[in-house]
Design a protein around this motif. Sequence first.
Motif, short mmCIF file in Angstrom:
data_model
loop_
_atom_site.label_atom_id
_atom_site.label_comp_id
_atom_site.label_asym_id
_atom_site.label_seq_id
_atom_site.Cartn_x
_atom_site.Cartn_y
_atom_site.Cartn_z
N GLU A 17 41.37 8.10 -12.15
CA GLU A 17 41.64 8.68 -13.46
C GLU A 17 41.11 7.79 -14.57
O GLU A 17 41.00 6.58 -14.42
CB GLU A 17 43.15 8.88 -13.67
CG GLU A 17 43.84 9.71 -12.62
CD GLU A 17 44.49 8.87 -11.55
OE1 GLU A 17 45.49 9.33 -10.97
OE2 GLU A 17 44.01 7.75 -11.29
N CYS A 44 39.44 12.88 -13.91
CA CYS A 44 39.72 12.40 -12.57
C CYS A 44 38.49 12.65 -11.72
O CYS A 44 38.17 13.81 -11.41
CB CYS A 44 40.94 13.12 -11.98
SG CYS A 44 41.27 12.75 -10.24
N TRP A 76 47.70 17.49 -11.69
CA TRP A 76 48.07 16.35 -12.52
C TRP A 76 49.58 16.19 -12.50
O TRP A 76 50.33 17.15 -12.66
CB TRP A 76 47.61 16.55 -13.97
CG TRP A 76 46.14 16.43 -14.16
CD1 TRP A 76 45.22 17.43 -14.21
CD2 TRP A 76 45.40 15.22 -14.35
NE1 TRP A 76 43.96 16.93 -14.41
CE2 TRP A 76 44.04 15.56 -14.50
CE3 TRP A 76 45.76 13.86 -14.41
CZ2 TRP A 76 43.05 14.62 -14.71
CZ3 TRP A 76 44.76 12.93 -14.61
CH2 TRP A 76 43.43 13.31 -14.76
N LEU A 118 42.12 17.14 -17.67
CA LEU A 118 43.34 17.61 -18.30
C LEU A 118 43.17 17.44 -19.80
O LEU A 118 43.22 16.32 -20.31
CB LEU A 118 44.57 16.84 -17.81
CG LEU A 118 45.90 17.35 -18.35
CD1 LEU A 118 46.21 18.74 -17.79
CD2 LEU A 118 47.04 16.38 -18.02
N TYR A 131 49.79 9.01 -16.10
CA TYR A 131 49.31 10.28 -15.57
C TYR A 131 48.46 10.06 -14.33
O TYR A 131 47.59 9.19 -14.31
CB TYR A 131 48.49 11.02 -16.63
CG TYR A 131 49.35 11.66 -17.69
CD1 TYR A 131 49.53 13.05 -17.73
CD2 TYR A 131 50.00 10.89 -18.64
CE1 TYR A 131 50.33 13.64 -18.69
CE2 TYR A 131 50.82 11.47 -19.60
CZ TYR A 131 50.97 12.85 -19.62
OH TYR A 131 51.77 13.43 -20.58
N CYS A 171 46.25 11.99 -11.02
CA CYS A 171 45.70 13.18 -10.40
C CYS A 171 45.92 13.11 -8.90
O CYS A 171 46.10 12.04 -8.33
CB CYS A 171 44.22 13.37 -10.74
SG CYS A 171 43.11 12.08 -10.13
#
Length: 124
Positions: free
Chosen positions: A6, A22, A36, A81, A94, A96
Motif C-alpha cells: 500500500e 495497493c 480495503w 481507494l 489502512y 489492502c
Amino acid sequence: QVQLVESGGGSVQAGGSLKLSCVRSGYVDRSYSMAWFRHSPGKEREGIAATYIGDGTTYYADSVKGRFTISQDNAKLTLYLQMTNLKPEDTAMYFCAAGRWVGSWADTYEYTSWGQGTQVTVSS
C-alpha cells in the motif's frame, strides 16, 4: 503467492481527500476478491470496501458509503481507494487484502494476502 504493497497515506484536514494505492506482485484472477480494511488503536479491524474481480461488484461499509470509492487498474496491477470528505474518525492504518472465493467480504479470515498498511491521519 500474491504480495501487496500500500501507499498514498498521509495527513489531511477534515473534508480533504486522499487516494490510496495497493500494488500487487502476483496475478489475481476472477476467483479473487480484493478489499480495503482499516485499523486504529482500541478498535477492531474494519472492512471498508471490497470488489469481486469476476464481475466487478463492489461493497462498502456504511461508515464510508458515499465518500470512498474502490477501483482497480488491472494493467498496472493496482487497487485504489479514493477517499473524499475525510473525517477525523477515518484516522487509521489502512490495509489492502486479497482472497480467493470470498463469501463474506468484510470478514478478515476470508483473505489470505495482506499488505503492510499505510497510515491515514485526519485532523479537525
